[in-house]
Design a protein around this motif. Sequence first.
Motif, PDB file in Angstrom:
ATOM      1  N   LEU A   1      45.167 -25.414  39.762  1.00  0.00           N
ATOM      2  CA  LEU A   1      44.679 -24.189  39.304  1.00  0.00           C
ATOM      3  C   LEU A   1      43.874 -23.531  40.275  1.00  0.00           C
ATOM      4  N   ARG A   2      43.345 -24.174  41.379  1.00  0.00           N
ATOM      5  CA  ARG A   2      42.807 -23.372  42.351  1.00  0.00           C
ATOM      6  C   ARG A   2      44.013 -22.441  42.931  1.00  0.00           C
ATOM      7  N   ASP A   3      45.226 -22.982  43.113  1.00  0.00           N
ATOM      8  CA  ASP A   3      46.234 -22.063  43.959  1.00  0.00           C
ATOM      9  C   ASP A   3      46.639 -20.944  42.925  1.00  0.00           C
ATOM     10  N   ILE A   4      46.442 -21.240  41.663  1.00  0.00           N
ATOM     11  CA  ILE A   4      46.969 -19.832  40.781  1.00  0.00           C
ATOM     12  C   ILE A   4      46.027 -18.848  40.929  1.00  0.00           C
TER      13      ILE A   4
ATOM     14  N   ARG B   1      43.944 -18.352  43.310  1.00  0.00           N
ATOM     15  CA  ARG B   1      43.866 -17.758  45.019  1.00  0.00           C
ATOM     16  C   ARG B   1      45.023 -16.628  45.063  1.00  0.00           C
ATOM     17  N   VAL B   2      46.106 -16.800  44.467  1.00  0.00           N
ATOM     18  CA  VAL B   2      47.249 -15.975  44.318  1.00  0.00           C
ATOM     19  C   VAL B   2      47.093 -14.789  43.447  1.00  0.00           C
ATOM     20  N   ALA B   3      46.228 -15.221  42.142  1.00  0.00           N
ATOM     21  CA  ALA B   3      45.888 -13.775  41.507  1.00  0.00           C
ATOM     22  C   ALA B   3      45.058 -13.042  42.067  1.00  0.00           C
ATOM     23  N   GLY B   4      43.966 -13.685  43.143  1.00  0.00           N
ATOM     24  CA  GLY B   4      43.235 -12.978  44.012  1.00  0.00           C
ATOM     25  C   GLY B   4      43.741 -11.937  44.810  1.00  0.00           C
TER      26      GLY B   4
ATOM     27  N   MET C   1      47.080 -14.442  35.136  1.00  0.00           N
ATOM     28  CA  MET C   1      47.038 -15.678  35.973  1.00  0.00           C
ATOM     29  C   MET C   1      45.584 -16.203  35.904  1.00  0.00           C
ATOM     30  N   TYR C   2      44.853 -15.463  35.991  1.00  0.00           N
ATOM     31  CA  TYR C   2      43.485 -15.665  35.794  1.00  0.00           C
ATOM     32  C   TYR C   2      43.204 -16.288  34.507  1.00  0.00           C
ATOM     33  N   LYS C   3      43.723 -15.943  33.425  1.00  0.00           N
ATOM     34  CA  LYS C   3      43.476 -16.327  32.080  1.00  0.00           C
ATOM     35  C   LYS C   3      44.089 -17.621  32.120  1.00  0.00           C
ATOM     36  N   VAL C   4      45.391 -18.124  32.274  1.00  0.00           N
ATOM     37  CA  VAL C   4      45.903 -19.491  32.174  1.00  0.00           C
ATOM     38  C   VAL C   4      45.047 -20.433  33.050  1.00  0.00           C
ATOM     39  N   ALA C   5      44.654 -20.115  34.174  1.00  0.00           N
ATOM     40  CA  ALA C   5      44.081 -21.033  34.964  1.00  0.00           C
ATOM     41  C   ALA C   5      42.462 -21.333  34.498  1.00  0.00           C
TER      42      ALA C   5
ATOM     43  N   GLU D   1      36.624 -22.801  36.271  1.00  0.00           N
ATOM     44  CA  GLU D   1      35.565 -22.005  36.225  1.00  0.00           C
ATOM     45  C   GLU D   1      35.538 -20.586  36.693  1.00  0.00           C
ATOM     46  N   ASN D   2      36.055 -20.723  38.027  1.00  0.00           N
ATOM     47  CA  ASN D   2      36.142 -19.558  38.946  1.00  0.00           C
ATOM     48  C   ASN D   2      37.094 -18.505  38.342  1.00  0.00           C
ATOM     49  N   ALA D   3      38.269 -19.199  37.811  1.00  0.00           N
ATOM     50  CA  ALA D   3      39.272 -18.537  37.066  1.00  0.00           C
ATOM     51  C   ALA D   3      38.822 -17.556  35.836  1.00  0.00           C
ATOM     52  N   LEU D   4      38.047 -18.385  35.348  1.00  0.00           N
ATOM     53  CA  LEU D   4      37.729 -17.798  34.221  1.00  0.00           C
ATOM     54  C   LEU D   4      36.734 -16.771  34.251  1.00  0.00           C
ATOM     55  N   HIS D   5      35.810 -16.980  35.470  1.00  0.00           N
ATOM     56  CA  HIS D   5      34.785 -15.912  35.796  1.00  0.00           C
ATOM     57  C   HIS D   5      35.648 -14.643  36.076  1.00  0.00           C
ATOM     58  N   TYR D   6      36.665 -14.727  36.838  1.00  0.00           N
ATOM     59  CA  TYR D   6      37.425 -13.624  37.350  1.00  0.00           C
ATOM     60  C   TYR D   6      38.185 -12.801  36.107  1.00  0.00           C
ATOM     61  N   TYR D   7      38.578 -13.559  35.149  1.00  0.00           N
ATOM     62  CA  TYR D   7      39.282 -13.066  34.045  1.00  0.00           C
ATOM     63  C   TYR D   7      38.182 -12.549  33.349  1.00  0.00           C
ATOM     64  N   ALA D   8      37.145 -12.905  32.930  1.00  0.00           N
ATOM     65  CA  ALA D   8      35.994 -12.093  32.402  1.00  0.00           C
ATOM     66  C   ALA D   8      35.729 -11.007  32.960  1.00  0.00           C
ATOM     67  N   MET D   9      35.451 -10.831  34.242  1.00  0.00           N
ATOM     68  CA  MET D   9      35.367  -9.814  35.104  1.00  0.00           C
ATOM     69  C   MET D   9      36.297  -8.806  34.744  1.00  0.00           C
ATOM     70  N   MET D  10      37.219  -8.832  34.692  1.00  0.00           N
ATOM     71  CA  MET D  10      38.517  -8.010  34.646  1.00  0.00           C
ATOM     72  C   MET D  10      38.582  -7.618  33.181  1.00  0.00           C
ATOM     73  N   LEU D  11      38.408  -8.493  32.246  1.00  0.00           N
ATOM     74  CA  LEU D  11      38.358  -8.254  30.861  1.00  0.00           C
ATOM     75  C   LEU D  11      37.211  -7.067  30.519  1.00  0.00           C
ATOM     76  N   GLY D  12      36.164  -7.204  31.187  1.00  0.00           N
ATOM     77  CA  GLY D  12      34.843  -6.275  31.165  1.00  0.00           C
ATOM     78  C   GLY D  12      35.167  -4.851  31.570  1.00  0.00           C
TER      79      GLY D  12
END
Length: 298
Positions: free
Chosen positions: A16-19, A21-24, A39-43, A49-60
């Motif tokens: 999940l960390r690699d997913i 990083r690539v999303a970043g 990809m953030y959503k999947v991870a 948690e970091n992926a979910l955080h980035y997903y939420a930031m983009m969602l907002g």
Amino acid sequence: MEEWRQRVLNMFDGHLRDITRVAGVLVKLSENKALAFAMYKVAGEEGYENALHYYAMMLGTQSASQKNGRIQSHGIIRRLAEAGHGPSQMVLADVLLAKNDAGLAQKAIGLLEKAAAAGLPAAVYRLGDVYRKGQGALASNPERALYWYAKAADMGVGQAHFAIGNMYSQGQGTLDGQPDFTLALRCFEKAALLDIKEAQYNVGLYYLEGRGVQKNANLAVEYWLMAAANRFPVAALNLGKLFAEGKEVDKNYRRARDMLAIAIECSDPQKIIERSARDVLQKMEMEQEAKKGWCTIM
């Protein structure tokens, strides 16, 4: 969607960390953020948690067509913050501070202190900012600001050294309440070594003016060259002027043009620096043309 989701997980062997990083990387390099978002959503949904955080930031930040995007984003950030996720605690703290309510401001401080206690340098530095500027209905507290900035500096945060230098240069946190340029310079030098371009500029200015240190134009040039290499336009403009005028350092039109070109390229949106740089270039051209126009009678 499930098939695509499984394909992403298989492609990265479930890492999940690699997913994330690539999303970043995709966020930074691609104009189309949809793939990174997915990809953030999947991870994130897999529990990272970091992926979910980035997903939420983009969602907002989605367009209005994304129904309830900000509400969903806030809910995710709040749940992550409650679970002890430092970056989410910082985001939620900023939301609370923006309410300009004393009670909510104290909750924000509590969130930032939790993130800081978990070892998040950005949270430590943010506490310094909050106390220095007096944000969110909190009164400015230079002593607390210096305390948190010093902790951030010890953690290697270059901007913290710069902030402390700014405070000392304005008489904040000094014993007599007067500016201490010598102490400020020491802090700026530490920040400059950590590649903070504003600090590199300030050190150059202090050496050029002899502020808190013996005047040394050559050292000023060295620090301004560092700042110019970091695309700091004021440093490039001032170097262009120094080389064009030849008062503090030897006149060198070639180096002046090089520096002024950087200043123009990196100018502020209002083009103030660009106009100043072009004025210097025009003056240089006039001086050179004037020299060509004179001849010697033998």
